[in-house]
Scaffold this motif. Structure first.
Motif, PDB file in Angstrom:
ATOM      1  N   LYS A 130       0.845  -1.189   0.000  1.00 19.12           N
ATOM      2  CA  LYS A 130       0.000   0.000   0.000  1.00 19.12           C
ATOM      3  C   LYS A 130       0.885   1.245   0.000  1.00 19.12           C
ATOM      4  CE  LYS A 130      -3.693  -2.276   2.619  1.00 19.12           C
ATOM      5  NZ  LYS A 130      -4.493  -2.244   3.863  1.00 19.12           N
ATOM      6  N   ALA A 131       0.320   2.331  -0.491  1.00 15.94           N
ATOM      7  CA  ALA A 131       1.070   3.586  -0.512  1.00 15.94           C
ATOM      8  C   ALA A 131       1.410   4.008   0.913  1.00 15.94           C
ATOM      9  CB  ALA A 131       0.254   4.665  -1.203  1.00 15.94           C
ATOM     10  N   THR A 132       2.611   4.466   1.125  1.00 15.25           N
ATOM     11  CA  THR A 132       3.022   4.905   2.447  1.00 15.25           C
ATOM     12  C   THR A 132       2.524   6.312   2.731  1.00 15.25           C
ATOM     13  OG1 THR A 132       4.926   5.383   3.857  1.00 15.25           O
ATOM     14  CG2 THR A 132       5.209   5.737   1.495  1.00 15.25           C
ATOM     15  N   ASP A 133       2.333   6.611   4.018  1.00 17.49           N
ATOM     16  CA  ASP A 133       1.956   7.958   4.409  1.00 17.49           C
ATOM     17  C   ASP A 133       3.170   8.871   4.542  1.00 17.49           C
ATOM     18  OD1 ASP A 133      -0.856   7.829   4.538  1.00 17.49           O
ATOM     19  OD2 ASP A 133      -0.735   6.690   6.399  1.00 17.49           O
ATOM     20  N   ASP A 134       4.368   8.288   4.446  1.00 20.67           N
ATOM     21  CA  ASP A 134       5.585   9.091   4.466  1.00 20.67           C
ATOM     22  C   ASP A 134       5.546  10.032   3.260  1.00 20.67           C
ATOM     23  OD1 ASP A 134       8.084   9.924   5.344  1.00 20.67           O
ATOM     24  OD2 ASP A 134       9.114   8.506   4.043  1.00 20.67           O
ATOM     25  N   PRO A 135       5.737  11.321   3.456  1.00 16.23           N
ATOM     26  CA  PRO A 135       5.489  12.287   2.378  1.00 16.23           C
ATOM     27  C   PRO A 135       6.510  12.256   1.252  1.00 16.23           C
ATOM     28  CG  PRO A 135       6.460  13.398   4.261  1.00 16.23           C
ATOM     29  CD  PRO A 135       6.171  11.983   4.702  1.00 16.23           C
ATOM     30  N   MET A 192       2.727  13.448  12.146  1.00 13.78           N
ATOM     31  CA  MET A 192       1.950  13.658  13.368  1.00 13.78           C
ATOM     32  C   MET A 192       0.922  14.780  13.230  1.00 13.78           C
ATOM     33  SD  MET A 192       4.671  12.972  16.445  1.00 13.78           S
ATOM     34  CE  MET A 192       5.235  11.291  16.769  1.00 13.78           C
ATOM     35  N   GLN A 193       1.294  15.884  12.596  1.00 15.65           N
ATOM     36  CA  GLN A 193       0.387  17.023  12.502  1.00 15.65           C
ATOM     37  C   GLN A 193      -0.538  16.954  11.297  1.00 15.65           C
ATOM     38  OE1 GLN A 193       3.853  20.037  13.843  1.00 15.65           O
ATOM     39  NE2 GLN A 193       1.872  21.037  13.687  1.00 15.65           N
ATOM     40  N   ASN A 194      -0.098  16.276  10.263  1.00 13.47           N
ATOM     41  CA  ASN A 194      -0.895  16.212   9.034  1.00 13.47           C
ATOM     42  C   ASN A 194      -1.648  14.883   8.900  1.00 13.47           C
ATOM     43  OD1 ASN A 194      -1.631  17.790   6.771  1.00 13.47           O
ATOM     44  ND2 ASN A 194      -0.347  16.563   5.444  1.00 13.47           N
ATOM     45  N   LYS A 195      -1.126  13.820   9.555  1.00  9.12           N
ATOM     46  CA  LYS A 195      -1.727  12.493   9.409  1.00  9.12           C
ATOM     47  C   LYS A 195      -2.169  11.886  10.745  1.00  9.12           C
ATOM     48  CE  LYS A 195      -1.106  12.000   4.916  1.00  9.12           C
ATOM     49  NZ  LYS A 195      -2.212  11.726   3.975  1.00  9.12           N
ATOM     50  N   ASP A 196      -1.951  12.614  11.838  1.00  9.88           N
ATOM     51  CA  ASP A 196      -2.444  12.192  13.154  1.00  9.88           C
ATOM     52  C   ASP A 196      -1.809  10.899  13.659  1.00  9.88           C
ATOM     53  OD1 ASP A 196      -3.990  12.736  15.406  1.00  9.88           O
ATOM     54  OD2 ASP A 196      -5.622  11.430  14.756  1.00  9.88           O
ATOM     55  N   TYR A 197      -0.530  10.681  13.353  1.00  2.00           N
ATOM     56  CA  TYR A 197       0.185   9.529  13.902  1.00  2.00           C
ATOM     57  C   TYR A 197       0.626   9.824  15.332  1.00  2.00           C
ATOM     58  CZ  TYR A 197       0.375   6.929   9.525  1.00  2.00           C
ATOM     59  OH  TYR A 197       0.040   6.200   8.419  1.00  2.00           O
ATOM     60  N   GLY A 198       0.604   8.786  16.173  1.00  2.00           N
ATOM     61  CA  GLY A 198       1.057   8.954  17.547  1.00  2.00           C
ATOM     62  C   GLY A 198       2.493   8.523  17.741  1.00  2.00           C
ATOM     63  N   VAL A 199       2.978   7.649  16.842  1.00  2.00           N
ATOM     64  CA  VAL A 199       4.347   7.121  16.929  1.00  2.00           C
ATOM     65  C   VAL A 199       4.938   7.035  15.526  1.00  2.00           C
ATOM     66  CG1 VAL A 199       5.802   5.216  17.702  1.00  2.00           C
ATOM     67  CG2 VAL A 199       3.690   5.731  18.936  1.00  2.00           C
ATOM     68  N   PRO A 222       7.975  -3.841  16.476  1.00  2.00           N
ATOM     69  CA  PRO A 222       9.095  -3.646  17.406  1.00  2.00           C
ATOM     70  C   PRO A 222       9.902  -2.418  16.990  1.00  2.00           C
ATOM     71  CG  PRO A 222       9.090  -5.850  16.406  1.00  2.00           C
ATOM     72  CD  PRO A 222       8.188  -4.991  15.594  1.00  2.00           C
ATOM     73  N   PHE A 223      10.044  -1.469  17.882  1.00  2.00           N
ATOM     74  CA  PHE A 223      10.783  -0.255  17.547  1.00  2.00           C
ATOM     75  C   PHE A 223      12.279  -0.485  17.611  1.00  2.00           C
ATOM     76  CE2 PHE A 223       6.922   1.616  19.734  1.00  2.00           C
ATOM     77  CZ  PHE A 223       6.229   1.802  18.547  1.00  2.00           C
ATOM     78  N   GLY A 224      13.017   0.310  16.847  1.00  2.00           N
ATOM     79  CA  GLY A 224      14.455   0.370  17.039  1.00  2.00           C
ATOM     80  C   GLY A 224      14.720   1.187  18.290  1.00  2.00           C
ATOM     81  N   GLY A 225      15.888   1.070  18.858  1.00  2.00           N
ATOM     82  CA  GLY A 225      16.182   1.791  20.093  1.00  2.00           C
ATOM     83  C   GLY A 225      16.410   3.269  19.897  1.00  2.00           C
ATOM     84  N   THR A 226      16.309   3.728  18.653  1.00  2.00           N
ATOM     85  CA  THR A 226      16.595   5.132  18.360  1.00  2.00           C
ATOM     86  C   THR A 226      15.798   5.579  17.138  1.00  2.00           C
ATOM     87  OG1 THR A 226      18.353   6.694  17.757  1.00  2.00           O
ATOM     88  CG2 THR A 226      18.591   4.446  16.966  1.00  2.00           C
ATOM     89  N   THR A 227      15.783   6.887  16.926  1.00  2.00           N
ATOM     90  CA  THR A 227      15.056   7.510  15.815  1.00  2.00           C
ATOM     91  C   THR A 227      13.585   7.090  15.837  1.00  2.00           C
ATOM     92  OG1 THR A 227      17.119   7.229  14.575  1.00  2.00           O
ATOM     93  CG2 THR A 227      15.282   8.175  13.386  1.00  2.00           C
ATOM     94  N   ASN A 228      13.031   7.040  17.047  1.00  2.00           N
ATOM     95  CA  ASN A 228      11.586   6.916  17.151  1.00  2.00           C
ATOM     96  C   ASN A 228      11.035   8.125  17.888  1.00  2.00           C
ATOM     97  OD1 ASN A 228      12.391   5.904  19.792  1.00  2.00           O
ATOM     98  ND2 ASN A 228      12.495   3.893  18.859  1.00  2.00           N
ATOM     99  N   PHE A 229       9.809   8.487  17.522  1.00  2.00           N
ATOM    100  CA  PHE A 229       9.195   9.718  17.998  1.00  2.00           C
ATOM    101  C   PHE A 229       7.783   9.415  18.493  1.00  2.00           C
ATOM    102  CE2 PHE A 229      12.220  10.511  14.662  1.00  2.00           C
ATOM    103  CZ  PHE A 229      12.997  11.554  15.134  1.00  2.00           C
ATOM    104  N   PHE A 230       7.406  10.061  19.585  1.00  2.00           N
ATOM    105  CA  PHE A 230       6.119   9.805  20.216  1.00  2.00           C
ATOM    106  C   PHE A 230       5.430  11.121  20.572  1.00  2.00           C
ATOM    107  CE2 PHE A 230       9.265   6.632  21.318  1.00  2.00           C
ATOM    108  CZ  PHE A 230       8.631   5.411  21.080  1.00  2.00           C
ATOM    109  N   ARG A 231       4.114  11.165  20.417  1.00  2.00           N
ATOM    110  CA  ARG A 231       3.384  12.257  21.031  1.00  2.00           C
ATOM    111  C   ARG A 231       3.608  12.148  22.535  1.00  2.00           C
ATOM    112  NH1 ARG A 231       1.962  16.118  17.649  1.00  2.00           N
ATOM    113  NH2 ARG A 231       1.055  16.925  19.569  1.00  2.00           N
ATOM    114  N   LEU A 283       0.692   4.096  14.062  1.00  2.00           N
ATOM    115  CA  LEU A 283       2.140   3.916  13.951  1.00  2.00           C
ATOM    116  C   LEU A 283       2.574   4.163  12.518  1.00  2.00           C
ATOM    117  CD1 LEU A 283       2.394   0.545  15.922  1.00  2.00           C
ATOM    118  CD2 LEU A 283       2.493   2.845  16.847  1.00  2.00           C
ATOM    119  N   GLY A 284       3.657   4.911  12.333  1.00  2.00           N
ATOM    120  CA  GLY A 284       4.155   5.208  10.996  1.00  2.00           C
ATOM    121  C   GLY A 284       5.648   5.001  10.868  1.00  2.00           C
TER     122      GLY A 284
END
Length: 486
Positions: free
Chosen positions: A49-54, A181-188, A230-239, A296-297
């Protein structure tokens, strides 16, 4: 109701009682092995499927519309004995395409690490948006999740980002996160990690290929299939409110990233189950009773990291990862609010890192049975499927290396030959992981040890090797530039 593990043991006991010949052993193992392989293969077979990554066009439009109202981000940088790499990490953060006025960087330090504290204080004196904080938590044992929870209390941003102190984050990681997060309402949001010091030896080459496949392909497939992420230990972002709702990180878990990913999956599963049960019902306000799951994105931004150059460092890191997954599995299986389906997903996700043991054992059992001519036709078919899956894993390992090194294809010598090596020698890499598995099991169940073994970093992935000279010259007050990037 019997606990989940009791049911599994009961099933294994009954199956074991039916095994009387080598053919039975091969059949039982191959069926179990096939179930793990099928679980792993299913996400890859889902339609893409198309990604939400811009796209760049969408990102530029977002910049124009949101530049004055971007969320404030707090980047937490846990740093223990990282005086060699910390400055380059923070410099990369401040060279991003995100406005510095909306970036807060908190370096989290330990009181016994005077060398890194000194470097961190010098960095804070250069960059106005950087804070150097010594963790004051005497309750929990020293470790990354303990520091992150302390930093979460100090953070003033709406979005919390995690970067390891040896990371070189890409310039567009923060703006892409803001878009999601601001345009697509992702929490992570999770970024891509790349271990770039493949020149340190075969195991580092293999780790780069492993990460190439995992972050560029399989993680996205897991998301499409609605599997645990499963997240990587880095380069993850959360509300920030999302993290607070979840209670932050488990300070006692040795893989806080994996544990948080399973926690979010469990949380979302409970929400969906409640929505299903309460469908058509109204709450006290007269509205439908529902709560949205956390979205999650994955963004395409790549963070460059350094894998352990020594065998001892690799083994200690991998053992810690495996032990943390055992801890997570035990914790989630004891949650009586989780459905059997949710527990099964978490079980398979936790077993996934231990697939090296399953594959090597399965290969050995099947080869023995083939040589002994003990396989019946149905078992041969199942064993054939598993053999194909071993080839699939090897191919994906090679593809992962080619994908992640594509930007460097003009500079890496023997690139395709290296890809072949990552495929052919994968069983040997599994054998190394098996050793780490055994060590993790011993530490968790026999030694009952929960020590966070620090991974040492040397800065091999940092272009400027003269770090002390850089610190002395580039951190001079005259060179400070705190203007926003536009």
């Amino acid at each position: 109701m019997l606990p989940f593990f009791t049911k599994i043991l009961y099933l294994i006991f009954n199956v074991t009682n039916m095994i009387t010949t080598i053919d039975d052993i091969v059949a039982a193992y191959n069926v179990a092995w096939a179930s793990v392989n099928t679980y792993n293969l299913y996400p890859m077979l889902r339609s893409s499927k198309a990604t939400d990554d811009p796209t760049e066009k969408e990102l530029n439009t977002f910049r124009k519309e949101y530049w004055g109202k971007l969320d404030k981000m707090t980047i937490l940088v846990p740093a223990y004995k990282e005086q060699k790499t910390l400055y380059s990490c923070v410099k990369a953060i401040n060279e991003s395409s995100y406005p510095k006025s909306k970036l807060e960087v908190i370096i989290l330090l330990e009181k016994d690490d005077t060398s890194t504290i000194e470097v961190a204080n010098r960095i804070a004196s250069k960059f106005k948006n950087v804070k150097s904080i010594v963790v004051e938590d005497e309750v929990n044992k020293k470790g990354k999740p303990r520091a992150l929870n302390y930093g979460l209390k100090m953070a003033t941003g709406d979005v919390i980002g995690i970067l390891d102190a040896e990371d070189m984050v890409s310039k567009d990681a923060f703006i892409r996160t803001a878009y999601m997060m601001q345009n697509k309402d992702y929490g992570v949001v999770q970024g891509i990690l790349d271990m770039v010091n493949e020149g340190d030896g075969w195991k580092n080459l293999m780790l780069r290929a492993e990460y190439g496949y995992w972050f560029n392909t399989y993680l996205k497939a897991l998301k499409r299939a609605d599997y645990p992420l499963p997240f990587g230990g880095t380069t993850n972002f959360f509300r920030k409110d999302t993290l607070q709702k979840l209670g932050g990180w488990d300070s006692n878990n040795l893989t806080e990233d994996f544990e948080l990913g399973m926690k979010i999956f469990a949380n979302n599963s409970k929400i969906r189950e409640n929505v299903r049960k309460n469908a058509g019902k109204l709450n006290t306000n007269g509205n439908a009773s529902s709560e949205d799951p956390i979205k999650l994105g994955i963004i395409r931004s790549v963070t460059r990291e350094e894998s352990p150059p020594t065998m001892k460092g690799w083994m200690r890191q991998r053992t810690r990862w495996q032990q943390g997954k055992i801890q997570t599995l035990r914790k989630e299986m004891n949650d009586d609010q989780l459905s059997l389906r949710t527990k099964a997903h978490i079980f398979f996700s936790s077993v996934q890192p231990h697939i090296s043991v399953i594959n090597l054992t399965g290969i050995g059992i099947s080869v023995y049975a083939y040589l002994d001519k003990a396989l019946s036709l149905p078992v041969e078919i199942v064993a054939g499927f598993n053999a194909v899956m071993v080839a699939f894993y090897a191919t994906m390992n090679a593809a992962g290396y080619l994908w992640v090194t594509k930007p460097e294809k003009e500079t890496i010598k023997y690139r395709h030959l290296k890809a072949v090596v990552t495929a052919v020698t994968l069983p040997a890499y599994w054998a190394m992981q098996w050793v780490a598995d055994m060590k993790a099991l011993k530490l968790e169940y026999i030694d009952k040890s929960n020590v966070w073994y620090k991974t040492e970093h040397f800065g091999r992935h940092i272009d400027d090797r003269q770090l002390e000279k850089t610190l002395a010259e580039d951190m001079h007050p005259a060179t400070v530039n705190n203007s926003d990037n536009k």
